[in-house]
Design an enzyme around this catalytic site. Structure first.
Site, PDB file in Angstrom:
ATOM      1  N   SER A   8       0.853  -1.200   0.000  1.00 28.82           N
ATOM      2  CA  SER A   8       0.000   0.000   0.000  1.00 28.82           C
ATOM      3  C   SER A   8       0.880   1.238   0.000  1.00 28.82           C
ATOM      4  O   SER A   8       2.103   1.166   0.167  1.00 28.82           O
ATOM      5  CB  SER A   8      -0.925   0.006   1.228  1.00 28.82           C
ATOM      6  OG  SER A   8      -0.170   0.089   2.429  1.00 28.82           O
ATOM      7  N   GLY A  11       5.109   2.541  -0.820  1.00 28.45           N
ATOM      8  CA  GLY A  11       5.779   1.334  -1.278  1.00 28.45           C
ATOM      9  C   GLY A  11       5.124   0.741  -2.510  1.00 28.45           C
ATOM     10  O   GLY A  11       5.811   0.350  -3.468  1.00 28.45           O
ATOM     11  N   TYR A 156       7.098   7.495  17.224  1.00 32.77           N
ATOM     12  CA  TYR A 156       7.235   7.465  15.771  1.00 32.77           C
ATOM     13  C   TYR A 156       8.406   8.344  15.327  1.00 32.77           C
ATOM     14  O   TYR A 156       9.206   7.955  14.465  1.00 32.77           O
ATOM     15  CB  TYR A 156       5.937   7.922  15.116  1.00 32.77           C
ATOM     16  CG  TYR A 156       5.995   7.930  13.602  1.00 32.77           C
ATOM     17  CD1 TYR A 156       6.063   6.743  12.882  1.00 32.77           C
ATOM     18  CD2 TYR A 156       5.994   9.131  12.898  1.00 32.77           C
ATOM     19  CE1 TYR A 156       6.124   6.757  11.492  1.00 32.77           C
ATOM     20  CE2 TYR A 156       6.051   9.150  11.511  1.00 32.77           C
ATOM     21  CZ  TYR A 156       6.108   7.961  10.823  1.00 32.77           C
ATOM     22  OH  TYR A 156       6.180   7.974   9.448  1.00 32.77           O
TER      23      TYR A 156
END
Length: 265
Positions: A8, A11, A156
């Site tokens: 998805s 990529g 993150y």
């Protein structure tokens, strides 16, 4: 061209562009349904079936198995695009004992790249980082994480800073492997943790399309080395200085050593 996170978003967009160029593509994804759909799209773009492997980066044994398949099937890998990763909403420790964000975004790609190292001599590694690296710094001594201090955005950011540090340190330790990292832009994808963040990444008006971000990944994977900087962090087509903690050579070395010990390398 091995593309992780290839089912998805950025990529998949890059994989389709590689296929359209006539490159041999290997897709890696976590979700079997999305991976199967991605195979169909890459086939349509390039005219032949891409090889594909399922692996969950929150399980290091699956990463080792993936590396084994790639080593068995490919005597040479020209490009490894470490694109898999994401944000984890609540603190979670993986079965391997590490905080899920740092494992999925850093430790798993670190392990995969290390296992494939001999096949990458004279090749290229492209690591998908983010400007979000400014929001967090990895702690090499605390890869297991602290649930009491957890913040999804800070974790993150630390994972994305780790991508940049890994890239720079790889350029120092593995001069025969050309390594770059990049910020893909704020991409219109199903990214994030929580309804508000996911809504933003789907509908904000200024977002970059996955196709545009994929073009940048493909450029970094295929441009002549003379046009790029080994170990560089790219925003658009320009090598850019990341935040101070993400260009700290001492932190990069400590993170490398701690990561190698954590994954048994």
């Amino acid at each position: 061209m091995v593309v992780t996170g290839g089912s998805s978003g950025v990529g998949l967009a890059a994989a389709k562009q590689f296929a359209a160029r006539g490159d041999e593509v290997v897709l890696v994804g976590r979700d079997p349904g999305r991976l199967a759909a991605a195979v169909e799209q890459v086939r349509a773009a390039g005219g032949s079936d891409p090889a594909h492997f399922r692996a969950d980066f929150e399980n290091l044994e699956e990463v080792r198995s993936l590396a084994g398949h790639l080593l068995d099937g490919y005597p040479r890998i020209d490009v490894l695009a470490n694109n898999a990763g994401g944000m984890v909403g609540e603190f979670r420790r993986t079965p391997d004992g590490f905080e899920a964000t740092v494992q999925g975004n850093h430790l798993a790609p670190f392990l995969l790249t290390s296992l494939l190292r001999d096949r990458l001599r004279g090749a290229r590694v492209v690591n998908t980082a983010s400007r979000a690296h400014q929001q967090g710094s990895p702690d090499p001594a605390a890869l297991a994480g602290d649930p009491a201090a957890y913040s999804s955005w800070r974790a993150y950011g630390a994972g994305k800073a780790a991508n940049i540090l890994f890239t720079a340190e790889a350029a120092r330790r593995w001069p025969d492997v050309f390594s770059v990292s990049f910020h893909p832009g704020v991409v219109r994808t199903n990214f994030g943790a929580g309804a508000v963040t996911r809504f933003f990444y789907k509908y904000a008006p200024f977002l970059v399309t996955p196709e545009k971000a994929g073009e940048l990944l493909v450029w970094l994977a295929t441009a002549p080395e003379a046009e790029l900087v080994n170990g560089g962090y790219y925003v658009g087509h320009k090598v850019t200085a990341p935040a101070p903690h993400a260009r700290d050579a001492d932190l990069a070395a400590r993170l490398w050593d701690a990561s190698a010990a954590a994954v048994g390398r």
